[in-house]
Design an enzyme around this catalytic site. Structure first.
Site, PDB file in Angstrom:
ATOM      1  N   ARG A 168       0.829  -1.208   0.000  1.00  0.00           N
ATOM      2  CA  ARG A 168       0.000   0.000   0.000  1.00  0.00           C
ATOM      3  C   ARG A 168       0.866   1.263   0.000  1.00  0.00           C
ATOM      4  O   ARG A 168       0.542   2.265   0.640  1.00  0.00           O
ATOM      5  CB  ARG A 168      -0.954   0.015   1.209  1.00  0.00           C
ATOM      6  CG  ARG A 168      -1.887  -1.169   1.297  1.00  0.00           C
ATOM      7  CD  ARG A 168      -2.842  -1.242   0.114  1.00  0.00           C
ATOM      8  NE  ARG A 168      -3.799  -2.322   0.293  1.00  0.00           N
ATOM      9  CZ  ARG A 168      -3.603  -3.568  -0.122  1.00  0.00           C
ATOM     10  NH1 ARG A 168      -2.478  -3.884  -0.751  1.00  0.00           N
ATOM     11  NH2 ARG A 168      -4.507  -4.508   0.075  1.00  0.00           N
ATOM     12  N   SER A 241     -11.808  -0.697   2.097  1.00  0.00           N
ATOM     13  CA  SER A 241     -11.120  -0.932   3.375  1.00  0.00           C
ATOM     14  C   SER A 241     -10.532   0.377   3.888  1.00  0.00           C
ATOM     15  O   SER A 241      -9.674   0.973   3.225  1.00  0.00           O
ATOM     16  CB  SER A 241     -10.019  -1.973   3.200  1.00  0.00           C
ATOM     17  OG  SER A 241     -10.564  -3.213   2.824  1.00  0.00           O
ATOM     18  N   GLU A 338      -6.096   3.675   5.308  1.00  0.00           N
ATOM     19  CA  GLU A 338      -5.611   3.551   3.934  1.00  0.00           C
ATOM     20  C   GLU A 338      -5.885   4.814   3.133  1.00  0.00           C
ATOM     21  O   GLU A 338      -5.027   5.284   2.403  1.00  0.00           O
ATOM     22  CB  GLU A 338      -6.264   2.349   3.244  1.00  0.00           C
ATOM     23  CG  GLU A 338      -5.637   1.021   3.570  1.00  0.00           C
ATOM     24  CD  GLU A 338      -6.051  -0.065   2.582  1.00  0.00           C
ATOM     25  OE1 GLU A 338      -6.335   0.267   1.415  1.00  0.00           O
ATOM     26  OE2 GLU A 338      -6.088  -1.235   2.983  1.00  0.00           O
TER      27      GLU A 338
END
Length: 346
Positions: A168, A241, A338
Protein backbone atom coordinates in the site's frame (compact mmCIF):
# COMPACT_ATOMS: atom_id res chain seq x y z
CA UNK A 1 -18.11 19.54 -35.21
CA UNK A 2 -16.34 21.44 -32.44
CA UNK A 3 -13.58 19.49 -30.71
CA UNK A 4 -13.94 19.20 -26.93
CA UNK A 5 -11.84 21.63 -24.89
CA UNK A 6 -8.58 20.07 -23.67
CA UNK A 7 -9.23 21.49 -20.18
CA UNK A 8 -11.82 23.45 -18.21
CA UNK A 9 -12.00 25.33 -14.91
CA UNK A 10 -15.01 25.69 -12.56
CA UNK A 11 -15.16 27.95 -9.49
CA UNK A 12 -16.71 26.87 -6.14
CA UNK A 13 -17.35 23.35 -7.41
CA UNK A 14 -19.29 20.68 -5.46
CA UNK A 15 -17.35 17.48 -4.78
CA UNK A 16 -20.07 15.18 -3.44
CA UNK A 17 -20.14 13.25 -6.73
CA UNK A 18 -16.34 13.09 -6.85
CA UNK A 19 -15.75 11.12 -3.64
CA UNK A 20 -17.19 7.70 -2.84
CA UNK A 21 -17.95 8.66 0.77
CA UNK A 22 -20.35 11.21 -0.80
CA UNK A 23 -19.17 13.88 1.62
CA UNK A 24 -20.70 17.24 0.72
CA UNK A 25 -17.45 19.19 0.32
CA UNK A 26 -16.67 22.00 -2.13
CA UNK A 27 -13.51 23.00 -3.98
CA UNK A 28 -12.47 26.61 -4.63
CA UNK A 29 -11.61 25.55 -8.21
CA UNK A 30 -12.11 22.34 -10.18
CA UNK A 31 -9.71 21.77 -13.08
CA UNK A 32 -10.71 19.03 -15.54
CA UNK A 33 -8.08 17.71 -17.96
CA UNK A 34 -9.32 15.91 -21.08
CA UNK A 35 -5.98 16.02 -22.94
CA UNK A 36 -2.86 15.53 -20.78
CA UNK A 37 -0.76 17.39 -23.39
CA UNK A 38 -2.58 20.54 -22.26
CA UNK A 39 -1.62 20.00 -18.62
CA UNK A 40 1.28 22.53 -18.49
CA UNK A 41 -0.97 25.23 -20.01
CA UNK A 42 -3.79 24.45 -17.58
CA UNK A 43 -1.46 24.45 -14.58
CA UNK A 44 -0.09 27.82 -15.60
CA UNK A 45 -3.64 29.19 -15.60
CA UNK A 46 -4.21 28.24 -11.93
CA UNK A 47 -0.66 28.80 -10.63
CA UNK A 48 0.55 29.17 -7.96
CA UNK A 49 -2.38 27.40 -6.31
CA UNK A 50 -1.51 23.95 -4.89
CA UNK A 51 -3.32 20.94 -6.37
CA UNK A 52 -5.37 18.06 -5.05
CA UNK A 53 -5.83 15.28 -7.61
CA UNK A 54 -9.09 13.32 -7.46
CA UNK A 55 -9.88 10.32 -9.62
CA UNK A 56 -13.19 8.93 -8.49
CA UNK A 57 -12.33 9.94 -4.94
CA UNK A 58 -12.38 6.30 -3.84
CA UNK A 59 -9.29 6.55 -1.66
CA UNK A 60 -9.76 9.89 0.09
CA UNK A 61 -11.70 11.22 3.04
CA UNK A 62 -12.57 14.90 2.69
CA UNK A 63 -12.42 15.81 6.37
CA UNK A 64 -12.87 19.48 5.40
CA UNK A 65 -13.33 21.54 2.26
CA UNK A 66 -10.02 21.41 0.36
CA UNK A 67 -8.18 24.71 0.07
CA UNK A 68 -6.41 23.54 -3.08
CA UNK A 69 -7.47 23.50 -6.71
CA UNK A 70 -8.93 20.05 -7.38
CA UNK A 71 -7.62 18.35 -10.54
CA UNK A 72 -9.48 15.57 -12.37
CA UNK A 73 -8.11 13.67 -15.36
CA UNK A 74 -10.73 12.68 -17.91
CA UNK A 75 -8.53 10.91 -20.49
CA UNK A 76 -10.09 7.46 -20.79
CA UNK A 77 -8.19 5.81 -23.63
CA UNK A 78 -6.83 2.24 -23.56
CA UNK A 79 -4.36 1.03 -26.18
CA UNK A 80 -2.12 -1.95 -26.90
CA UNK A 81 1.44 -0.71 -27.39
CA UNK A 82 3.26 -3.99 -27.96
CA UNK A 83 2.63 -7.69 -28.44
CA UNK A 84 5.22 -10.25 -27.34
CA UNK A 85 5.21 -14.03 -27.27
CA UNK A 86 4.43 -14.17 -23.56
CA UNK A 87 3.04 -10.72 -22.71
CA UNK A 88 1.37 -7.58 -24.01
CA UNK A 89 2.09 -3.98 -23.06
CA UNK A 90 -1.07 -1.96 -22.51
CA UNK A 91 -1.37 1.76 -21.84
CA UNK A 92 -4.38 3.28 -20.07
CA UNK A 93 -5.18 6.93 -19.42
CA UNK A 94 -5.38 8.21 -15.86
CA UNK A 95 -9.14 8.73 -16.11
CA UNK A 96 -9.97 5.12 -17.03
CA UNK A 97 -12.08 3.27 -14.48
CA UNK A 98 -9.88 0.63 -12.85
CA UNK A 99 -12.51 -2.11 -13.07
CA UNK A 100 -13.14 -1.20 -16.72
CA UNK A 101 -9.45 -1.82 -17.44
CA UNK A 102 -9.56 -5.20 -15.68
CA UNK A 103 -12.56 -6.31 -17.72
CA UNK A 104 -11.00 -4.98 -20.94
CA UNK A 105 -7.74 -6.87 -20.31
CA UNK A 106 -9.60 -10.13 -19.71
CA UNK A 107 -11.64 -9.66 -22.89
CA UNK A 108 -8.33 -9.26 -24.75
CA UNK A 109 -7.15 -12.63 -23.41
CA UNK A 110 -4.65 -11.07 -20.99
CA UNK A 111 -4.16 -12.02 -17.36
CA UNK A 112 -2.59 -10.68 -14.18
CA UNK A 113 -5.24 -8.20 -13.07
CA UNK A 114 -8.01 -10.72 -12.35
CA UNK A 115 -7.53 -10.67 -8.56
CA UNK A 116 -7.89 -6.89 -8.61
CA UNK A 117 -11.38 -6.87 -10.15
CA UNK A 118 -14.03 -4.49 -8.79
CA UNK A 119 -11.59 -2.28 -6.89
CA UNK A 120 -13.07 1.22 -7.11
CA UNK A 121 -11.08 4.12 -8.48
CA UNK A 122 -9.16 5.10 -11.59
CA UNK A 123 -6.00 3.94 -13.33
CA UNK A 124 -4.21 7.14 -12.35
CA UNK A 125 -4.81 6.47 -8.66
CA UNK A 126 -3.84 2.78 -8.76
CA UNK A 127 -0.02 3.20 -8.56
CA UNK A 128 -0.22 5.72 -5.71
CA UNK A 129 -1.69 3.26 -3.25
CA UNK A 130 -0.20 0.23 -5.04
CA UNK A 131 -3.71 -1.19 -4.88
CA UNK A 132 -3.90 -4.83 -3.92
CA UNK A 133 -6.38 -7.58 -3.17
CA UNK A 134 -6.60 -11.37 -2.95
CA UNK A 135 -2.85 -11.93 -3.10
CA UNK A 136 -1.96 -9.53 -5.94
CA UNK A 137 -0.67 -5.95 -6.12
CA UNK A 138 -0.84 -3.69 -9.16
CA UNK A 139 2.84 -2.72 -8.90
CA UNK A 140 3.80 -6.21 -10.06
CA UNK A 141 2.33 -5.47 -13.48
CA UNK A 142 3.26 -1.82 -13.98
CA UNK A 143 6.00 -1.24 -16.54
CA UNK A 144 6.01 2.57 -16.78
CA UNK A 145 4.15 5.51 -15.28
CA UNK A 146 3.82 8.70 -17.33
CA UNK A 147 3.64 11.80 -15.14
CA UNK A 148 4.23 15.52 -14.92
CA UNK A 149 6.86 16.37 -12.29
CA UNK A 150 5.52 19.51 -10.63
CA UNK A 151 8.80 20.17 -8.84
CA UNK A 152 10.97 20.14 -11.96
CA UNK A 153 8.27 21.24 -14.40
CA UNK A 154 8.93 18.35 -16.79
CA UNK A 155 7.40 15.18 -18.21
CA UNK A 156 8.85 11.97 -16.75
CA UNK A 157 8.52 8.22 -17.28
CA UNK A 158 9.10 6.16 -14.15
CA UNK A 159 9.80 2.45 -14.42
CA UNK A 160 8.76 -0.16 -11.89
CA UNK A 161 11.90 0.22 -9.75
CA UNK A 162 11.64 4.01 -9.72
CA UNK A 163 8.06 3.75 -8.45
CA UNK A 164 9.32 2.14 -5.21
CA UNK A 165 6.27 -0.04 -4.72
CA UNK A 166 5.62 -1.52 -1.28
CA UNK A 167 2.61 -2.73 0.68
CA UNK A 168 0.00 0.00 0.00
CA UNK A 169 2.92 2.30 -0.72
CA UNK A 170 4.84 3.91 -3.58
CA UNK A 171 7.05 6.84 -4.57
CA UNK A 172 3.87 8.79 -5.29
CA UNK A 173 2.68 8.34 -1.73
CA UNK A 174 6.12 9.05 -0.30
CA UNK A 175 6.40 12.31 -2.27
CA UNK A 176 2.77 13.47 -2.31
CA UNK A 177 1.70 16.12 -4.82
CA UNK A 178 4.96 15.99 -6.77
CA UNK A 179 3.88 13.72 -9.64
CA UNK A 180 0.67 14.09 -11.64
CA UNK A 181 0.08 10.67 -13.19
CA UNK A 182 -1.39 10.96 -16.69
CA UNK A 183 -1.12 7.37 -17.96
CA UNK A 184 0.15 3.94 -16.89
CA UNK A 185 1.72 1.16 -18.95
CA UNK A 186 1.08 -2.42 -17.85
CA UNK A 187 3.04 -5.55 -18.77
CA UNK A 188 0.32 -8.20 -18.80
CA UNK A 189 1.15 -11.89 -19.32
CA UNK A 190 -0.79 -14.02 -21.74
CA UNK A 191 -0.68 -16.87 -19.22
CA UNK A 192 -0.29 -15.85 -15.60
CA UNK A 193 -0.07 -18.32 -12.73
CA UNK A 194 -3.48 -18.06 -11.11
CA UNK A 195 -3.59 -17.08 -7.44
CA UNK A 196 -6.33 -19.09 -5.82
CA UNK A 197 -5.21 -19.55 -2.23
CA UNK A 198 -6.50 -16.32 -0.74
CA UNK A 199 -9.74 -15.42 1.05
CA UNK A 200 -12.04 -18.08 -0.29
CA UNK A 201 -11.33 -17.92 -4.02
CA UNK A 202 -11.08 -21.72 -4.39
CA UNK A 203 -14.30 -22.18 -2.47
CA UNK A 204 -16.07 -19.59 -4.61
CA UNK A 205 -14.88 -21.27 -7.80
CA UNK A 206 -16.11 -24.60 -6.49
CA UNK A 207 -19.50 -23.07 -5.71
CA UNK A 208 -19.56 -21.71 -9.27
CA UNK A 209 -18.91 -25.22 -10.62
CA UNK A 210 -15.55 -24.25 -12.14
CA UNK A 211 -13.01 -27.09 -12.04
CA UNK A 212 -10.31 -25.75 -14.40
CA UNK A 213 -10.40 -21.97 -13.91
CA UNK A 214 -8.97 -19.37 -16.25
CA UNK A 215 -8.26 -15.73 -15.39
CA UNK A 216 -11.81 -14.60 -16.18
CA UNK A 217 -13.20 -17.21 -13.77
CA UNK A 218 -10.96 -15.88 -10.99
CA UNK A 219 -12.18 -12.35 -11.71
CA UNK A 220 -15.80 -13.50 -11.51
CA UNK A 221 -15.10 -15.23 -8.20
CA UNK A 222 -13.43 -12.09 -6.80
CA UNK A 223 -16.34 -9.94 -7.99
CA UNK A 224 -18.84 -12.24 -6.27
CA UNK A 225 -16.88 -12.24 -3.00
CA UNK A 226 -16.40 -8.46 -3.02
CA UNK A 227 -20.08 -7.82 -3.72
CA UNK A 228 -21.03 -9.94 -0.71
CA UNK A 229 -18.47 -8.37 1.61
CA UNK A 230 -18.26 -4.76 0.52
CA UNK A 231 -21.13 -2.28 0.16
CA UNK A 232 -21.68 -0.63 -3.22
CA UNK A 233 -20.46 2.98 -2.80
CA UNK A 234 -23.25 4.13 -5.11
CA UNK A 235 -25.75 2.97 -2.48
CA UNK A 236 -23.78 3.40 0.74
CA UNK A 237 -20.89 5.86 0.87
CA UNK A 238 -17.54 4.21 1.60
CA UNK A 239 -13.94 4.01 0.43
CA UNK A 240 -13.51 0.26 0.68
CA UNK A 241 -11.12 -0.93 3.38
CA UNK A 242 -10.51 2.09 5.58
CA UNK A 243 -7.76 0.61 7.77
CA UNK A 244 -4.51 -1.02 6.70
CA UNK A 245 -3.56 -4.41 8.11
CA UNK A 246 -0.73 -3.61 10.56
CA UNK A 247 2.73 -5.10 10.06
CA UNK A 248 4.58 -6.21 13.20
CA UNK A 249 7.93 -7.88 13.94
CA UNK A 250 7.59 -11.67 14.02
CA UNK A 251 8.15 -11.98 17.77
CA UNK A 252 5.47 -9.41 18.59
CA UNK A 253 3.03 -11.00 16.13
CA UNK A 254 3.63 -14.46 17.61
CA UNK A 255 3.05 -13.17 21.15
CA UNK A 256 -0.28 -11.70 20.10
CA UNK A 257 -1.26 -14.87 18.28
CA UNK A 258 -0.40 -16.91 21.39
CA UNK A 259 -2.61 -14.61 23.47
CA UNK A 260 -5.39 -14.54 20.86
CA UNK A 261 -5.24 -17.89 18.98
CA UNK A 262 -8.05 -16.89 16.58
CA UNK A 263 -6.25 -13.73 15.41
CA UNK A 264 -5.33 -14.23 11.71
CA UNK A 265 -1.63 -13.63 11.02
CA UNK A 266 -0.28 -13.65 7.47
CA UNK A 267 3.12 -13.68 5.81
CA UNK A 268 4.55 -10.18 5.78
CA UNK A 269 7.53 -8.68 4.02
CA UNK A 270 11.25 -9.12 3.37
CA UNK A 271 12.04 -7.32 6.65
CA UNK A 272 10.70 -10.27 8.63
CA UNK A 273 7.45 -8.64 9.68
CA UNK A 274 4.05 -10.36 9.83
CA UNK A 275 0.71 -8.93 8.77
CA UNK A 276 -2.19 -8.96 11.25
CA UNK A 277 -5.88 -8.81 10.44
CA UNK A 278 -7.16 -5.35 11.34
CA UNK A 279 -10.70 -6.52 10.55
CA UNK A 280 -10.53 -9.25 13.19
CA UNK A 281 -9.28 -6.84 15.86
CA UNK A 282 -11.89 -4.20 14.99
CA UNK A 283 -14.65 -6.81 15.15
CA UNK A 284 -13.30 -8.19 18.43
CA UNK A 285 -13.60 -4.67 19.86
CA UNK A 286 -17.28 -4.61 18.95
CA UNK A 287 -17.25 -2.11 16.08
CA UNK A 288 -18.60 -4.22 13.22
CA UNK A 289 -22.03 -2.91 12.24
CA UNK A 290 -21.91 -0.13 14.83
CA UNK A 291 -23.29 3.31 13.99
CA UNK A 292 -23.01 6.77 15.53
CA UNK A 293 -25.24 9.22 13.72
CA UNK A 294 -24.62 8.68 10.01
CA UNK A 295 -21.04 7.42 10.54
CA UNK A 296 -20.68 3.69 10.93
CA UNK A 297 -18.94 0.41 10.18
CA UNK A 298 -20.37 -1.94 7.60
CA UNK A 299 -22.17 -4.97 9.09
CA UNK A 300 -20.62 -7.06 6.31
CA UNK A 301 -16.95 -6.09 6.80
CA UNK A 302 -15.31 -4.55 9.84
CA UNK A 303 -12.66 -2.72 7.78
CA UNK A 304 -15.23 -0.65 5.90
CA UNK A 305 -16.19 2.75 7.29
CA UNK A 306 -19.53 3.92 5.84
CA UNK A 307 -21.57 7.09 5.47
CA UNK A 308 -25.23 6.24 6.03
CA UNK A 309 -26.34 9.55 4.56
CA UNK A 310 -25.22 12.95 5.72
CA UNK A 311 -22.12 12.35 7.83
CA UNK A 312 -19.49 15.03 7.35
CA UNK A 313 -15.89 14.15 6.69
CA UNK A 314 -14.98 15.41 10.16
CA UNK A 315 -17.58 13.10 11.74
CA UNK A 316 -16.31 10.10 9.79
CA UNK A 317 -12.73 10.87 10.80
CA UNK A 318 -13.65 11.23 14.49
CA UNK A 319 -15.45 7.88 14.33
CA UNK A 320 -12.42 6.22 12.71
CA UNK A 321 -10.15 7.64 15.41
CA UNK A 322 -12.33 6.10 18.12
CA UNK A 323 -12.06 2.72 16.42
CA UNK A 324 -8.28 3.01 16.19
CA UNK A 325 -7.98 4.04 19.86
CA UNK A 326 -10.10 1.05 20.88
CA UNK A 327 -7.87 -1.40 18.99
CA UNK A 328 -4.73 0.17 20.45
CA UNK A 329 -6.10 -0.03 23.99
CA UNK A 330 -7.19 -3.68 23.58
CA UNK A 331 -4.34 -5.16 21.58
CA UNK A 332 -1.53 -2.61 21.83
CA UNK A 333 -1.46 -2.42 18.03
CA UNK A 334 -1.79 0.88 16.14
CA UNK A 335 -3.91 0.78 12.98
CA UNK A 336 -3.78 3.49 10.34
CA UNK A 337 -6.12 4.58 7.54
CA UNK A 338 -5.61 3.55 3.93
CA UNK A 339 -7.37 6.57 2.38
CA UNK A 340 -5.66 9.91 2.12
CA UNK A 341 -7.03 12.42 4.62
CA UNK A 342 -7.81 15.86 3.20
CA UNK A 343 -8.04 18.77 5.62
CA UNK A 344 -6.83 16.83 8.68
CA UNK A 345 -3.99 14.76 10.09
CA UNK A 346 -4.39 11.28 11.52
Amino acid sequence: MTAPAPWSLTENAPLQALNTFHVAARAPRLLRIADPAALPEALAAVAPAPLLVLGSGSNVLLAADPEDTVLCFENRDIAILEHRADHTVVQAGAGVSWHELVLWSLAEGLSGLENLALIPGTVGAAPIQNIGAYGAQVGEFIQLVDAWDTRDGAWVQLDQDACRFGYRDSLFKQEPDRYLITAVQFRLPLLNELRLDYAGIREELQAMGVELPVAADVANAVIAIRRRKLPDPERLGNAGSFFKNPMLPCEQAELLQHRYPELPVFDGDSEGRRKLSAAWMIQACGWKGRREGDAGVSPEHALVLVNHGNASGAELLAFARRISASVLETFGVPIEPEPRLIGARW
